[in-house]
Design a protein around this motif. Structure first.
Motif, PDB file in Angstrom:
ATOM      1  N   GLY A  49       0.807  -1.078   0.026  1.00 24.64           N
ATOM      2  CA  GLY A  49       0.022  -0.025   0.111  1.00 24.64           C
ATOM      3  C   GLY A  49       0.918   1.351   0.040  1.00 24.64           C
ATOM      4  O   GLY A  49       1.333   1.642   1.109  1.00 24.64           O
ATOM      5  N   LEU A  50       1.079   1.833  -1.109  1.00 24.43           N
ATOM      6  CA  LEU A  50       1.799   2.930  -1.260  1.00 24.43           C
ATOM      7  C   LEU A  50       0.856   4.229  -1.837  1.00 24.43           C
ATOM      8  O   LEU A  50      -0.198   4.058  -2.163  1.00 24.43           O
ATOM      9  CB  LEU A  50       2.946   3.112  -2.340  1.00 24.43           C
ATOM     10  CG  LEU A  50       4.034   2.033  -2.360  1.00 24.43           C
ATOM     11  CD1 LEU A  50       5.019   1.840  -3.250  1.00 24.43           C
ATOM     12  CD2 LEU A  50       4.603   1.936  -0.683  1.00 24.43           C
ATOM     13  N   VAL A  51       1.308   5.539  -1.473  1.00 28.33           N
ATOM     14  CA  VAL A  51       0.486   6.689  -1.737  1.00 28.33           C
ATOM     15  C   VAL A  51       0.841   6.966  -3.606  1.00 28.33           C
ATOM     16  O   VAL A  51       2.023   7.156  -3.684  1.00 28.33           O
ATOM     17  CB  VAL A  51       0.879   7.698  -1.012  1.00 28.33           C
ATOM     18  CG1 VAL A  51       0.136   9.037  -1.602  1.00 28.33           C
ATOM     19  CG2 VAL A  51       0.363   7.686   0.105  1.00 28.33           C
ATOM     20  N   VAL A  52       0.078   6.497  -4.257  1.00 30.16           N
ATOM     21  CA  VAL A  52       0.436   6.813  -5.822  1.00 30.16           C
ATOM     22  C   VAL A  52      -0.703   7.587  -6.419  1.00 30.16           C
ATOM     23  O   VAL A  52      -1.741   7.301  -6.401  1.00 30.16           O
ATOM     24  CB  VAL A  52       0.193   5.534  -6.322  1.00 30.16           C
ATOM     25  CG1 VAL A  52       0.564   5.429  -7.736  1.00 30.16           C
ATOM     26  CG2 VAL A  52       1.421   4.633  -5.916  1.00 30.16           C
ATOM     27  N   ARG A 106      11.808   4.484  15.112  1.00 29.29           N
ATOM     28  CA  ARG A 106      12.652   4.489  13.813  1.00 29.29           C
ATOM     29  C   ARG A 106      11.938   3.865  12.713  1.00 29.29           C
ATOM     30  O   ARG A 106      12.371   3.015  12.089  1.00 29.29           O
ATOM     31  CB  ARG A 106      13.857   3.554  14.167  1.00 29.29           C
ATOM     32  CG  ARG A 106      14.890   4.112  15.125  1.00 29.29           C
ATOM     33  CD  ARG A 106      16.119   3.413  15.466  1.00 29.29           C
ATOM     34  NE  ARG A 106      17.020   3.174  14.394  1.00 29.29           N
ATOM     35  CZ  ARG A 106      17.684   4.008  13.557  1.00 29.29           C
ATOM     36  NH1 ARG A 106      17.690   5.298  13.948  1.00 29.29           N
ATOM     37  NH2 ARG A 106      18.220   3.523  12.461  1.00 29.29           N
ATOM     38  N   MET A 107      10.644   4.628  12.286  1.00 27.31           N
ATOM     39  CA  MET A 107      10.067   3.931  11.098  1.00 27.31           C
ATOM     40  C   MET A 107      10.569   4.822   9.978  1.00 27.31           C
ATOM     41  O   MET A 107      10.970   5.913   9.862  1.00 27.31           O
ATOM     42  CB  MET A 107       8.506   4.923  11.410  1.00 27.31           C
ATOM     43  CG  MET A 107       7.938   4.383  13.101  1.00 27.31           C
ATOM     44  SD  MET A 107       8.177   2.341  13.120  1.00 27.31           S
ATOM     45  CE  MET A 107       6.885   1.732  11.996  1.00 27.31           C
ATOM     46  N   VAL A 108      10.632   4.055   8.945  1.00 27.37           N
ATOM     47  CA  VAL A 108      10.960   4.487   7.694  1.00 27.37           C
ATOM     48  C   VAL A 108       9.926   4.689   6.801  1.00 27.37           C
ATOM     49  O   VAL A 108       9.181   3.624   6.349  1.00 27.37           O
ATOM     50  CB  VAL A 108      12.088   3.378   7.047  1.00 27.37           C
ATOM     51  CG1 VAL A 108      12.395   3.837   5.555  1.00 27.37           C
ATOM     52  CG2 VAL A 108      13.189   3.106   7.919  1.00 27.37           C
ATOM     53  N   PHE A 109       9.881   5.755   6.105  1.00 28.29           N
ATOM     54  CA  PHE A 109       8.571   5.894   5.204  1.00 28.29           C
ATOM     55  C   PHE A 109       8.980   5.958   3.474  1.00 28.29           C
ATOM     56  O   PHE A 109      10.176   6.296   3.245  1.00 28.29           O
ATOM     57  CB  PHE A 109       8.017   7.331   5.475  1.00 28.29           C
ATOM     58  CG  PHE A 109       7.334   7.635   6.637  1.00 28.29           C
ATOM     59  CD1 PHE A 109       5.802   7.388   6.826  1.00 28.29           C
ATOM     60  CD2 PHE A 109       8.019   7.827   7.856  1.00 28.29           C
ATOM     61  CE1 PHE A 109       5.249   7.685   8.012  1.00 28.29           C
ATOM     62  CE2 PHE A 109       7.475   7.902   9.077  1.00 28.29           C
ATOM     63  CZ  PHE A 109       6.076   7.865   9.134  1.00 28.29           C
ATOM     64  N   ALA A 110       8.079   5.285   2.861  1.00 26.18           N
ATOM     65  CA  ALA A 110       8.224   5.248   1.383  1.00 26.18           C
ATOM     66  C   ALA A 110       7.775   6.874   0.961  1.00 26.18           C
ATOM     67  O   ALA A 110       7.282   7.592   1.499  1.00 26.18           O
ATOM     68  CB  ALA A 110       7.072   4.067   1.017  1.00 26.18           C
ATOM     69  N   ARG A 111       8.747   7.179  -0.304  1.00 22.14           N
ATOM     70  CA  ARG A 111       8.285   8.565  -0.764  1.00 22.14           C
ATOM     71  C   ARG A 111       7.038   8.336  -1.745  1.00 22.14           C
ATOM     72  O   ARG A 111       6.550   7.161  -2.141  1.00 22.14           O
ATOM     73  CB  ARG A 111       9.459   8.528  -2.076  1.00 22.14           C
ATOM     74  CG  ARG A 111      10.677   8.998  -1.512  1.00 22.14           C
ATOM     75  CD  ARG A 111      11.741   9.342  -2.616  1.00 22.14           C
ATOM     76  NE  ARG A 111      11.362  10.325  -3.443  1.00 22.14           N
ATOM     77  CZ  ARG A 111      11.873  11.595  -3.334  1.00 22.14           C
ATOM     78  NH1 ARG A 111      12.783  11.838  -2.702  1.00 22.14           N
ATOM     79  NH2 ARG A 111      11.167  12.569  -4.116  1.00 22.14           N
ATOM     80  N   ASP A 112       6.204   9.158  -1.653  1.00 17.55           N
ATOM     81  CA  ASP A 112       4.784   9.172  -2.259  1.00 17.55           C
ATOM     82  C   ASP A 112       5.074   9.450  -3.740  1.00 17.55           C
ATOM     83  O   ASP A 112       6.225  10.106  -4.195  1.00 17.55           O
ATOM     84  CB  ASP A 112       4.007  10.339  -1.968  1.00 17.55           C
ATOM     85  CG  ASP A 112       3.535  10.433  -0.427  1.00 17.55           C
ATOM     86  OD1 ASP A 112       3.550   9.100   0.168  1.00 17.55           O
ATOM     87  OD2 ASP A 112       3.101  11.523   0.313  1.00 17.55           O
ATOM     88  N   LEU A 113       4.402   8.915  -4.771  1.00 18.99           N
ATOM     89  CA  LEU A 113       4.552   8.826  -6.011  1.00 18.99           C
ATOM     90  C   LEU A 113       3.887   9.521  -6.935  1.00 18.99           C
ATOM     91  O   LEU A 113       2.412   9.423  -6.596  1.00 18.99           O
ATOM     92  CB  LEU A 113       4.832   7.348  -6.695  1.00 18.99           C
ATOM     93  CG  LEU A 113       5.774   6.262  -6.247  1.00 18.99           C
ATOM     94  CD1 LEU A 113       5.532   5.089  -6.722  1.00 18.99           C
ATOM     95  CD2 LEU A 113       7.167   6.952  -6.261  1.00 18.99           C
ATOM     96  N   VAL A 114       4.021  10.803  -7.714  1.00 13.79           N
ATOM     97  CA  VAL A 114       3.236  11.313  -8.689  1.00 13.79           C
ATOM     98  C   VAL A 114       3.747  11.574  -9.887  1.00 13.79           C
ATOM     99  O   VAL A 114       4.933  11.748 -10.017  1.00 13.79           O
ATOM    100  CB  VAL A 114       2.825  12.854  -7.670  1.00 13.79           C
ATOM    101  CG1 VAL A 114       4.290  13.435  -7.577  1.00 13.79           C
ATOM    102  CG2 VAL A 114       1.892  13.623  -8.673  1.00 13.79           C
TER     103      VAL A 114
END
Length: 342
Positions: free
Chosen positions: A234-237, A270-278
């Motif tokens: 589940g990523l922000v896309v 120490r949470m690592v976040f994904a980059r949102d994609l646009v």
């Protein structure tokens, strides 16, 4: 391909926000999405009762799977929740996909006196709470009494019984430990755009996708179904196909504002976040195919961004169904197979 929505709510008038969520789910079915998920928020202006919202959605859809991402079980009585989930699954005709998590509720010190005034110090908020729920859903006895009293018949198990619901339960986890436990318990596994770093402070932290890929591998290694075990990413896309110039500019500002948090692990966990994609669907597909986490799943639940307008969600979902999905090898179900609201 599915999507996750949080909705947009006015604290002074929450009705329209809930209605918009239902409209988005209806649109998802019309566009041929396989699943629609709602994000859970307690003591915020949002969906505090996803089971109730999805009960309404069962009456406005007929095909699309309906999921929760996720229900924090620290707020729930497992037996009562099992009754609610089974009821909604029956109403949905076997389309409910409950997503769960464990742990103490957020701001536990501030809410525990209201949530558990007499038992807060002894409540079991561990994986055992999930196991209790799973047993109840599966039909294990929850009462030592069975029989007839007058005109009333009592069952020892949760009623209604929703056959197959146990196999559609998901666990939302961000750590390797959660991934391994979900696998060993025979659950499906929800991954999102945040994972826990497995390295100590000061050590180099692998990139988000590498960490997520390792969690997916650990999940399947522990699962009885092995490589066939269900897991989703589940990523922000945000596809911009069909967007106006104003929408594209706002979407880019949203992504730019959230990108700095991806530079290093965040907070004590120490949470690592994904980059949102646009970008265009062609650009997004190229980025996703290069993502080692995406390569390891066969299902996706793309998260709709926070705070956008309803018209933005319509554009994004339409672009996903008509452009991004096909670019990834997914195609909407033929219209004859989709639910049609009378």
């Amino acid at each position: 391909m599915g999507f996750l929505t949080i909705g947009t709510f006015d604290a002074a008038d929450p009705g329209p926000g809930h209605e918009r969520v239902l409209e988005v789910i209806e649109l998802g079915e019309q566009l041929g999405f396989d699943s629609a998920w709602v994000r859970h928020r307690h003591l915020q202006h949002g969906i505090s009762s996803p089971v109730a919202v999805l009960a309404a959605a069962t009456q406005r859809t007929s095909r699309i799977d309906l999921g929760t991402a996720v229900i924090p079980l620290g707020w729930e009585n497992p037996l009562r929740l099992a009754e609610d989930l089974a009821t909604v699954d029956v109403l949905a005709g076997g389309r409910l996909n409950p997503g769960l998590s464990v742990g103490a509720p957020i701001h536990w010190e501030h809410v525990k006196a209201s949530l558990y005034p007499d038992t807060a110090d002894v409540e079991d908020l561990t994986y055992r709470r999930v196991e209790r729920l799973l047993a109840a859903i599966a039909g294990a006895p929850v009462s030592s009494f069975e029989g007839v009293e007058g005109i009333e018949t009592f069952s020892p198990r949760v009623e209604p019984h929703a056959a197959g619901l146990r196999e559609r339960v998901w666990y939302g986890g961000a750590s390797r430990r959660s991934a391994e436990w979900a696998g060993s318990t025979g659950l499906n596994f929800l991954t999102s755009n945040v994972v826990r770093s497995e390295t100590a402070p000061g050590e180099p932290t692998p990139d988000f996708a590498t960490i997520q890929r390792s969690h997916l591998g650990a999940f399947r290694a522990a699962h009885p179904d092995g490589e066939r075990a269900r897991a989703s990413q589940g990523l922000v896309v945000i596809p911009t196909d069909g967007a106006t110039a104003d929408q594209r500019a706002r979407y880019q500002r949203y992504v730019d504002a959230r990108t700095p948090r991806t530079a290093e692990p965040q907070g004590p966990g120490r949470m690592v976040f994904a980059r949102d994609l646009v970008g265009t669907s062609e650009q997004l597909a190229e980025a996703l195919w290069a993502d080692v986490g995406f390569q390891a799943v066969r299902e996706v639940v793309f998260a709709l961004p926070f705070t956008f307008e309803h018209e933005d969600y319509v554009q994004i979902l339409t672009a996903m169904a008509e452009h991004l999905g096909p670019a990834l090898g997914w195609h909407p179900r033929p219209r004859a197979e989709r639910g049609v609201r009378s």
